[in-house]
Design a protein around this motif. Structure first.
Motif, PDB file in Angstrom:
ATOM      1  N   GLU A 142       0.816  -1.210   0.000  1.00  0.00           N
ATOM      2  CA  GLU A 142       0.000   0.000   0.000  1.00  0.00           C
ATOM      3  C   GLU A 142       0.850   1.261   0.000  1.00  0.00           C
ATOM      4  O   GLU A 142       0.419   2.299  -0.502  1.00  0.00           O
ATOM      5  CB  GLU A 142      -0.920   0.008   1.224  1.00  0.00           C
ATOM      6  N   MET A 143       2.039   1.178   0.567  1.00  0.00           N
ATOM      7  CA  MET A 143       2.938   2.343   0.623  1.00  0.00           C
ATOM      8  C   MET A 143       4.343   1.914   0.191  1.00  0.00           C
ATOM      9  O   MET A 143       5.223   1.653   1.012  1.00  0.00           O
ATOM     10  CB  MET A 143       2.973   2.931   2.042  1.00  0.00           C
ATOM     11  N   ASP A 145       6.820   3.472  -0.863  1.00  0.00           N
ATOM     12  CA  ASP A 145       7.934   4.352  -0.484  1.00  0.00           C
ATOM     13  C   ASP A 145       8.100   4.471   1.030  1.00  0.00           C
ATOM     14  O   ASP A 145       8.771   5.376   1.520  1.00  0.00           O
ATOM     15  CB  ASP A 145       7.738   5.741  -1.099  1.00  0.00           C
ATOM     16  N   ALA A 146       7.510   3.554   1.787  1.00  0.00           N
ATOM     17  CA  ALA A 146       7.624   3.604   3.246  1.00  0.00           C
ATOM     18  C   ALA A 146       9.080   3.527   3.684  1.00  0.00           C
ATOM     19  O   ALA A 146       9.871   2.745   3.142  1.00  0.00           O
ATOM     20  CB  ALA A 146       6.824   2.470   3.874  1.00  0.00           C
ATOM     21  N   THR A 147       9.417   4.315   4.686  1.00  0.00           N
ATOM     22  CA  THR A 147      10.783   4.317   5.230  1.00  0.00           C
ATOM     23  C   THR A 147      10.829   3.816   6.679  1.00  0.00           C
ATOM     24  O   THR A 147      11.903   3.523   7.198  1.00  0.00           O
ATOM     25  CB  THR A 147      11.374   5.736   5.191  1.00  0.00           C
ATOM     26  N   GLU A 148       9.651   3.774   7.317  1.00  0.00           N
ATOM     27  CA  GLU A 148       9.572   3.286   8.692  1.00  0.00           C
ATOM     28  C   GLU A 148       8.403   2.311   8.813  1.00  0.00           C
ATOM     29  O   GLU A 148       7.341   2.534   8.234  1.00  0.00           O
ATOM     30  CB  GLU A 148       9.362   4.435   9.681  1.00  0.00           C
ATOM     31  N   LEU A 149       8.619   1.247   9.573  1.00  0.00           N
ATOM     32  CA  LEU A 149       7.592   0.236   9.779  1.00  0.00           C
ATOM     33  C   LEU A 149       7.522  -0.097  11.267  1.00  0.00           C
ATOM     34  O   LEU A 149       8.544  -0.381  11.889  1.00  0.00           O
ATOM     35  CB  LEU A 149       7.920  -1.029   8.981  1.00  0.00           C
ATOM     36  N   ALA A 284       2.894   2.044   8.728  1.00  0.00           N
ATOM     37  CA  ALA A 284       3.976   2.407   7.806  1.00  0.00           C
ATOM     38  C   ALA A 284       3.985   3.918   7.628  1.00  0.00           C
ATOM     39  O   ALA A 284       2.922   4.557   7.617  1.00  0.00           O
ATOM     40  CB  ALA A 284       3.786   1.721   6.459  1.00  0.00           C
ATOM     41  N   LYS A 285       5.181   4.464   7.485  1.00  0.00           N
ATOM     42  CA  LYS A 285       5.341   5.916   7.345  1.00  0.00           C
ATOM     43  C   LYS A 285       6.373   6.194   6.267  1.00  0.00           C
ATOM     44  O   LYS A 285       7.398   5.499   6.194  1.00  0.00           O
ATOM     45  CB  LYS A 285       5.801   6.500   8.687  1.00  0.00           C
ATOM     46  N   LYS A 290       3.543  10.812   5.732  1.00  0.00           N
ATOM     47  CA  LYS A 290       2.243  10.153   5.567  1.00  0.00           C
ATOM     48  C   LYS A 290       2.267   8.825   6.312  1.00  0.00           C
ATOM     49  O   LYS A 290       3.253   8.085   6.266  1.00  0.00           O
ATOM     50  CB  LYS A 290       1.948   9.915   4.084  1.00  0.00           C
ATOM     51  N   VAL A 291       1.164   8.514   6.990  1.00  0.00           N
ATOM     52  CA  VAL A 291       1.089   7.304   7.800  1.00  0.00           C
ATOM     53  C   VAL A 291      -0.136   6.478   7.410  1.00  0.00           C
ATOM     54  O   VAL A 291      -1.223   7.021   7.216  1.00  0.00           O
ATOM     55  CB  VAL A 291       0.997   7.650   9.307  1.00  0.00           C
ATOM     56  N   ILE A 292       0.047   5.173   7.273  1.00  0.00           N
ATOM     57  CA  ILE A 292      -1.077   4.266   7.089  1.00  0.00           C
ATOM     58  C   ILE A 292      -0.984   3.173   8.141  1.00  0.00           C
ATOM     59  O   ILE A 292       0.113   2.802   8.577  1.00  0.00           O
ATOM     60  CB  ILE A 292      -1.127   3.640   5.669  1.00  0.00           C
ATOM     61  N   THR A 293      -2.131   2.667   8.579  1.00  0.00           N
ATOM     62  CA  THR A 293      -2.147   1.614   9.592  1.00  0.00           C
ATOM     63  C   THR A 293      -3.037   0.461   9.148  1.00  0.00           C
ATOM     64  O   THR A 293      -3.869   0.610   8.252  1.00  0.00           O
ATOM     65  CB  THR A 293      -2.660   2.142  10.946  1.00  0.00           C
TER      66      THR A 293
END
Length: 344
Positions: A142-143, A145-149, A284-285, A290-293
Protein backbone atom coordinates in the motif's frame (compact mmCIF):
# COMPACT_ATOMS: atom_id res chain seq x y z
CA UNK A 1 4.72 -37.30 0.24
CA UNK A 2 6.73 -37.77 3.42
CA UNK A 3 7.35 -35.14 6.08
CA UNK A 4 8.51 -34.94 9.67
CA UNK A 5 7.55 -33.02 12.80
CA UNK A 6 10.60 -32.85 15.05
CA UNK A 7 9.94 -32.09 18.72
CA UNK A 8 6.38 -33.40 18.50
CA UNK A 9 5.98 -33.94 22.26
CA UNK A 10 6.44 -30.33 23.36
CA UNK A 11 3.31 -28.24 24.03
CA UNK A 12 3.27 -26.60 20.59
CA UNK A 13 4.75 -29.61 18.80
CA UNK A 14 1.85 -31.73 20.01
CA UNK A 15 -0.63 -29.10 18.75
CA UNK A 16 1.08 -29.20 15.34
CA UNK A 17 0.98 -33.01 15.25
CA UNK A 18 -2.68 -33.10 16.32
CA UNK A 19 -3.67 -30.61 13.62
CA UNK A 20 -1.75 -32.61 11.01
CA UNK A 21 -3.73 -35.68 12.07
CA UNK A 22 -6.96 -33.64 11.85
CA UNK A 23 -6.01 -32.74 8.28
CA UNK A 24 -5.70 -36.42 7.43
CA UNK A 25 -1.91 -36.34 7.34
CA UNK A 26 0.52 -38.97 8.63
CA UNK A 27 3.79 -37.14 9.31
CA UNK A 28 6.67 -38.93 10.97
CA UNK A 29 6.95 -37.71 14.56
CA UNK A 30 10.51 -37.38 15.82
CA UNK A 31 12.48 -36.30 18.87
CA UNK A 32 15.07 -37.56 21.30
CA UNK A 33 12.87 -38.63 24.24
CA UNK A 34 11.44 -42.04 23.34
CA UNK A 35 8.96 -42.22 26.22
CA UNK A 36 7.36 -38.85 25.48
CA UNK A 37 7.49 -39.39 21.72
CA UNK A 38 5.85 -42.81 21.85
CA UNK A 39 3.07 -41.47 24.08
CA UNK A 40 2.13 -38.81 21.53
CA UNK A 41 2.54 -41.14 18.57
CA UNK A 42 0.32 -43.78 20.17
CA UNK A 43 -2.27 -41.17 21.11
CA UNK A 44 -2.44 -39.82 17.54
CA UNK A 45 -1.78 -43.16 15.84
CA UNK A 46 1.14 -41.73 13.89
CA UNK A 47 4.59 -43.21 13.10
CA UNK A 48 7.56 -42.08 15.13
CA UNK A 49 11.34 -42.28 15.19
CA UNK A 50 13.76 -41.45 17.99
CA UNK A 51 16.44 -39.09 16.68
CA UNK A 52 18.92 -36.93 18.58
CA UNK A 53 20.00 -33.62 17.07
CA UNK A 54 23.42 -34.16 18.57
CA UNK A 55 23.94 -37.20 16.33
CA UNK A 56 24.38 -35.67 12.85
CA UNK A 57 24.73 -39.02 11.09
CA UNK A 58 21.49 -40.39 12.55
CA UNK A 59 19.73 -37.08 11.93
CA UNK A 60 20.68 -37.08 8.26
CA UNK A 61 19.64 -40.69 7.89
CA UNK A 62 16.24 -39.84 9.37
CA UNK A 63 15.81 -36.83 7.07
CA UNK A 64 16.97 -38.61 3.92
CA UNK A 65 13.45 -39.82 3.05
CA UNK A 66 11.66 -36.64 4.14
CA UNK A 67 10.67 -33.81 1.82
CA UNK A 68 9.89 -31.35 4.61
CA UNK A 69 10.68 -31.05 8.31
CA UNK A 70 8.69 -28.86 10.71
CA UNK A 71 11.14 -28.18 13.52
CA UNK A 72 9.38 -27.60 16.87
CA UNK A 73 12.14 -28.32 19.40
CA UNK A 74 13.53 -25.24 21.09
CA UNK A 75 15.42 -23.34 22.25
CA UNK A 76 16.03 -22.72 18.57
CA UNK A 77 19.20 -20.75 19.21
CA UNK A 78 20.63 -24.17 20.13
CA UNK A 79 18.68 -26.55 17.89
CA UNK A 80 18.15 -24.66 14.62
CA UNK A 81 21.71 -24.79 13.26
CA UNK A 82 22.17 -28.58 13.34
CA UNK A 83 18.72 -29.11 11.84
CA UNK A 84 19.30 -26.56 9.06
CA UNK A 85 22.67 -28.10 8.22
CA UNK A 86 21.16 -31.57 8.10
CA UNK A 87 18.33 -30.32 5.86
CA UNK A 88 20.79 -28.72 3.45
CA UNK A 89 22.80 -31.96 3.35
CA UNK A 90 19.73 -34.13 2.69
CA UNK A 91 17.88 -31.61 0.48
CA UNK A 92 14.94 -31.42 2.88
CA UNK A 93 12.84 -28.25 3.16
CA UNK A 94 13.21 -26.63 6.60
CA UNK A 95 10.37 -24.97 8.52
CA UNK A 96 10.23 -24.01 12.18
CA UNK A 97 8.06 -22.14 14.67
CA UNK A 98 10.71 -19.85 16.16
CA UNK A 99 10.45 -16.19 16.99
CA UNK A 100 14.15 -15.84 17.81
CA UNK A 101 15.96 -13.07 15.95
CA UNK A 102 19.24 -14.95 15.75
CA UNK A 103 17.58 -17.91 14.03
CA UNK A 104 16.01 -15.76 11.32
CA UNK A 105 19.37 -14.14 10.66
CA UNK A 106 21.06 -17.55 10.66
CA UNK A 107 18.62 -18.86 8.06
CA UNK A 108 19.13 -15.76 5.92
CA UNK A 109 22.92 -16.26 6.11
CA UNK A 110 22.42 -19.75 4.63
CA UNK A 111 20.43 -18.48 1.64
CA UNK A 112 23.04 -19.40 -0.95
CA UNK A 113 23.60 -22.86 0.57
CA UNK A 114 19.86 -23.48 0.43
CA UNK A 115 19.75 -22.25 -3.15
CA UNK A 116 22.45 -24.72 -4.18
CA UNK A 117 20.63 -27.53 -2.36
CA UNK A 118 17.33 -26.52 -3.94
CA UNK A 119 15.54 -26.34 -0.59
CA UNK A 120 13.50 -23.75 1.29
CA UNK A 121 14.62 -22.39 4.66
CA UNK A 122 11.58 -20.68 6.19
CA UNK A 123 11.65 -20.23 9.96
CA UNK A 124 8.71 -18.63 11.75
CA UNK A 125 5.76 -20.46 10.17
CA UNK A 126 3.55 -19.96 13.21
CA UNK A 127 2.35 -16.98 15.19
CA UNK A 128 5.98 -16.08 15.02
CA UNK A 129 5.76 -14.54 12.42
CA UNK A 130 2.99 -15.30 9.91
CA UNK A 131 0.43 -12.60 10.85
CA UNK A 132 2.88 -9.76 11.48
CA UNK A 133 4.88 -10.68 8.37
CA UNK A 134 1.75 -10.62 6.23
CA UNK A 135 0.70 -7.26 7.69
CA UNK A 136 4.18 -5.90 6.92
CA UNK A 137 3.93 -7.11 3.32
CA UNK A 138 0.46 -5.60 2.88
CA UNK A 139 1.55 -2.23 4.28
CA UNK A 140 4.54 -2.20 1.93
CA UNK A 141 2.23 -2.93 -1.03
CA UNK A 142 0.00 0.00 0.00
CA UNK A 143 2.94 2.34 0.62
CA UNK A 144 5.87 1.34 -1.61
CA UNK A 145 7.93 4.35 -0.48
CA UNK A 146 7.62 3.60 3.25
CA UNK A 147 10.78 4.32 5.23
CA UNK A 148 9.57 3.29 8.69
CA UNK A 149 7.59 0.24 9.78
CA UNK A 150 6.10 -0.41 13.21
CA UNK A 151 4.37 -3.67 14.09
CA UNK A 152 2.70 -5.00 17.21
CA UNK A 153 0.28 -7.48 18.69
CA UNK A 154 -1.90 -7.95 21.76
CA UNK A 155 -2.96 -11.29 23.22
CA UNK A 156 -4.51 -12.35 26.53
CA UNK A 157 -3.23 -15.90 26.06
CA UNK A 158 -0.86 -17.57 28.50
CA UNK A 159 2.66 -18.29 27.21
CA UNK A 160 3.76 -21.89 26.79
CA UNK A 161 6.71 -23.02 28.88
CA UNK A 162 8.83 -23.15 25.71
CA UNK A 163 8.03 -19.54 24.78
CA UNK A 164 8.70 -18.38 28.34
CA UNK A 165 12.08 -20.16 28.39
CA UNK A 166 13.05 -18.56 25.10
CA UNK A 167 12.05 -15.14 26.44
CA UNK A 168 14.17 -15.41 29.60
CA UNK A 169 17.16 -16.66 27.60
CA UNK A 170 16.94 -13.47 25.55
CA UNK A 171 16.60 -11.03 28.49
CA UNK A 172 20.32 -10.68 28.99
CA UNK A 173 20.78 -9.55 25.39
CA UNK A 174 18.42 -6.60 25.75
CA UNK A 175 15.99 -5.33 23.14
CA UNK A 176 16.40 -4.95 19.39
CA UNK A 177 15.21 -2.60 16.65
CA UNK A 178 16.31 -2.04 13.08
CA UNK A 179 17.83 1.27 12.01
CA UNK A 180 19.13 2.09 8.54
CA UNK A 181 18.87 -1.56 7.58
CA UNK A 182 20.91 -2.83 10.54
CA UNK A 183 19.70 -4.61 13.67
CA UNK A 184 20.68 -2.61 16.75
CA UNK A 185 20.78 -3.85 20.33
CA UNK A 186 18.90 -1.46 22.61
CA UNK A 187 17.86 -1.49 26.29
CA UNK A 188 14.87 -3.51 27.47
CA UNK A 189 11.63 -1.48 27.15
CA UNK A 190 13.63 0.88 24.92
CA UNK A 191 10.66 2.91 23.70
CA UNK A 192 7.01 3.25 24.74
CA UNK A 193 3.93 4.65 23.06
CA UNK A 194 0.15 4.27 23.02
CA UNK A 195 -1.29 1.96 20.35
CA UNK A 196 -4.75 0.74 19.44
CA UNK A 197 -4.00 -2.83 18.39
CA UNK A 198 -7.67 -3.31 17.53
CA UNK A 199 -9.27 -3.53 20.97
CA UNK A 200 -8.72 -0.06 22.37
CA UNK A 201 -5.68 2.12 22.97
CA UNK A 202 -3.04 0.65 25.28
CA UNK A 203 0.35 1.61 26.66
CA UNK A 204 2.99 -0.45 24.82
CA UNK A 205 6.73 -1.10 24.74
CA UNK A 206 9.25 -2.33 22.19
CA UNK A 207 10.32 -5.99 22.16
CA UNK A 208 12.99 -7.86 20.15
CA UNK A 209 10.40 -9.76 18.07
CA UNK A 210 11.32 -11.77 15.01
CA UNK A 211 9.95 -9.16 12.61
CA UNK A 212 12.94 -6.95 13.37
CA UNK A 213 14.63 -9.47 11.08
CA UNK A 214 11.90 -10.88 8.86
CA UNK A 215 9.96 -7.71 8.06
CA UNK A 216 13.14 -6.20 6.63
CA UNK A 217 13.67 -9.17 4.32
CA UNK A 218 10.00 -9.03 3.34
CA UNK A 219 9.71 -5.28 2.74
CA UNK A 220 13.19 -3.79 2.47
CA UNK A 221 12.11 -1.07 4.93
CA UNK A 222 15.19 -0.10 6.91
CA UNK A 223 13.66 1.11 10.20
CA UNK A 224 11.52 -1.38 12.12
CA UNK A 225 10.16 -1.61 15.66
CA UNK A 226 7.78 -4.12 17.28
CA UNK A 227 5.51 -3.43 20.28
CA UNK A 228 3.31 -5.28 22.77
CA UNK A 229 1.08 -3.89 25.53
CA UNK A 230 2.80 -3.47 28.90
CA UNK A 231 1.88 -1.86 32.19
CA UNK A 232 3.91 1.19 33.24
CA UNK A 233 5.02 -0.85 36.26
CA UNK A 234 6.45 -3.62 34.05
CA UNK A 235 8.23 -1.06 31.90
CA UNK A 236 9.84 0.44 35.03
CA UNK A 237 10.99 -3.01 36.16
CA UNK A 238 12.51 -3.82 32.78
CA UNK A 239 14.27 -0.46 32.62
CA UNK A 240 15.80 -1.15 36.05
CA UNK A 241 16.79 -4.61 34.88
CA UNK A 242 18.99 -3.01 32.19
CA UNK A 243 21.52 -2.16 34.90
CA UNK A 244 22.17 -5.81 35.75
CA UNK A 245 21.02 -7.70 32.68
CA UNK A 246 24.63 -8.83 32.17
CA UNK A 247 23.90 -11.26 35.00
CA UNK A 248 21.15 -12.86 32.89
CA UNK A 249 23.69 -13.88 30.24
CA UNK A 250 25.24 -16.50 32.49
CA UNK A 251 24.13 -20.03 31.64
CA UNK A 252 23.55 -20.90 35.30
CA UNK A 253 21.15 -17.98 35.62
CA UNK A 254 19.28 -19.00 32.46
CA UNK A 255 19.03 -22.56 33.79
CA UNK A 256 17.71 -21.33 37.14
CA UNK A 257 15.02 -19.23 35.45
CA UNK A 258 14.06 -22.14 33.19
CA UNK A 259 13.60 -24.40 36.22
CA UNK A 260 11.22 -21.83 37.70
CA UNK A 261 9.26 -21.84 34.45
CA UNK A 262 8.94 -25.64 34.57
CA UNK A 263 6.59 -25.16 37.53
CA UNK A 264 4.08 -23.32 35.32
CA UNK A 265 1.31 -24.91 33.19
CA UNK A 266 2.51 -26.28 29.84
CA UNK A 267 0.60 -23.65 27.89
CA UNK A 268 -2.81 -22.10 27.25
CA UNK A 269 -5.88 -24.10 28.22
CA UNK A 270 -8.32 -25.44 25.62
CA UNK A 271 -10.62 -22.53 26.47
CA UNK A 272 -7.85 -19.98 25.84
CA UNK A 273 -6.90 -21.65 22.57
CA UNK A 274 -10.44 -21.10 21.32
CA UNK A 275 -11.30 -17.77 22.92
CA UNK A 276 -8.09 -15.78 23.54
CA UNK A 277 -7.72 -14.23 20.10
CA UNK A 278 -4.83 -12.03 19.02
CA UNK A 279 -4.89 -8.48 17.69
CA UNK A 280 -2.20 -7.60 15.15
CA UNK A 281 -1.37 -4.02 14.18
CA UNK A 282 0.98 -2.33 11.76
CA UNK A 283 1.95 1.19 10.78
CA UNK A 284 3.98 2.41 7.81
CA UNK A 285 5.34 5.92 7.34
CA UNK A 286 7.09 7.54 4.39
CA UNK A 287 9.62 10.36 4.20
CA UNK A 288 6.89 12.96 3.75
CA UNK A 289 5.28 11.91 7.03
CA UNK A 290 2.24 10.15 5.57
CA UNK A 291 1.09 7.30 7.80
CA UNK A 292 -1.08 4.27 7.09
CA UNK A 293 -2.15 1.61 9.59
CA UNK A 294 -3.64 -1.85 9.49
CA UNK A 295 -5.37 -4.00 12.12
CA UNK A 296 -6.16 -7.72 12.05
CA UNK A 297 -7.83 -10.07 14.50
CA UNK A 298 -6.52 -13.61 14.28
CA UNK A 299 -6.87 -16.86 16.19
CA UNK A 300 -4.92 -17.60 19.38
CA UNK A 301 -1.19 -17.58 18.69
CA UNK A 302 -0.61 -21.23 19.59
CA UNK A 303 -3.60 -22.40 17.58
CA UNK A 304 -2.38 -20.26 14.68
CA UNK A 305 1.06 -21.84 15.01
CA UNK A 306 -0.35 -25.36 14.79
CA UNK A 307 -2.36 -24.47 11.70
CA UNK A 308 0.35 -22.37 10.07
CA UNK A 309 3.10 -24.95 10.45
CA UNK A 310 0.95 -27.64 8.83
CA UNK A 311 -0.43 -25.33 6.15
CA UNK A 312 3.03 -24.23 5.01
CA UNK A 313 4.37 -27.80 5.13
CA UNK A 314 1.52 -28.98 2.90
CA UNK A 315 2.06 -25.99 0.60
CA UNK A 316 5.69 -27.04 0.16
CA UNK A 317 4.65 -30.61 -0.60
CA UNK A 318 2.46 -29.31 -3.41
CA UNK A 319 4.77 -26.64 -4.89
CA UNK A 320 8.35 -26.43 -6.13
CA UNK A 321 9.72 -22.99 -5.23
CA UNK A 322 13.31 -22.06 -5.93
CA UNK A 323 15.69 -22.86 -3.10
CA UNK A 324 16.73 -20.23 -0.61
CA UNK A 325 15.69 -18.32 2.50
CA UNK A 326 12.08 -17.15 2.70
CA UNK A 327 9.79 -15.35 5.09
CA UNK A 328 6.24 -16.77 5.31
CA UNK A 329 4.68 -14.05 3.17
CA UNK A 330 7.48 -14.29 0.59
CA UNK A 331 6.90 -18.03 0.35
CA UNK A 332 3.10 -18.31 0.44
CA UNK A 333 1.94 -14.74 -0.21
CA UNK A 334 0.64 -12.00 2.10
CA UNK A 335 -2.88 -13.43 1.76
CA UNK A 336 -1.78 -16.32 4.00
CA UNK A 337 -3.12 -14.35 6.97
CA UNK A 338 -6.66 -14.75 5.64
CA UNK A 339 -6.65 -18.39 6.79
CA UNK A 340 -6.31 -17.29 10.41
CA UNK A 341 -8.51 -14.19 10.51
CA UNK A 342 -11.26 -14.14 13.16
CA UNK A 343 -14.47 -12.19 12.66
CA UNK A 344 -16.69 -10.71 15.32
Amino acid sequence: MSWMIYGAYGYTGELVAAYAKERGQKPLLAGRNEKKLKAIADKLELPYQVVNLEDPVALRQALAEQQVVVHCAGPFEVTAAPMMDACIATRTHYLDITGELAVFELAHSKHEEAQRAGIVLCPGVGFDVIPTDCVAAQLKAEMPDATELTLGFDSASRMSRGTAKTSVRRLGEGGAVRRNGKIETVPLAYKTRKIDFGNGEKFAMTIPWGDVSTAYHTTGIGSIEVYIPASPNLVKKLKRMNYFRWLLRFEWMKNWLEKKIEQQPAGPSEKQLEEAHTYVWGEAKNAEGKVITKQEKVMNGYKLTSHGAVDVALWLLEHTPEGGYYTPSKLCGAELIERYRVTG
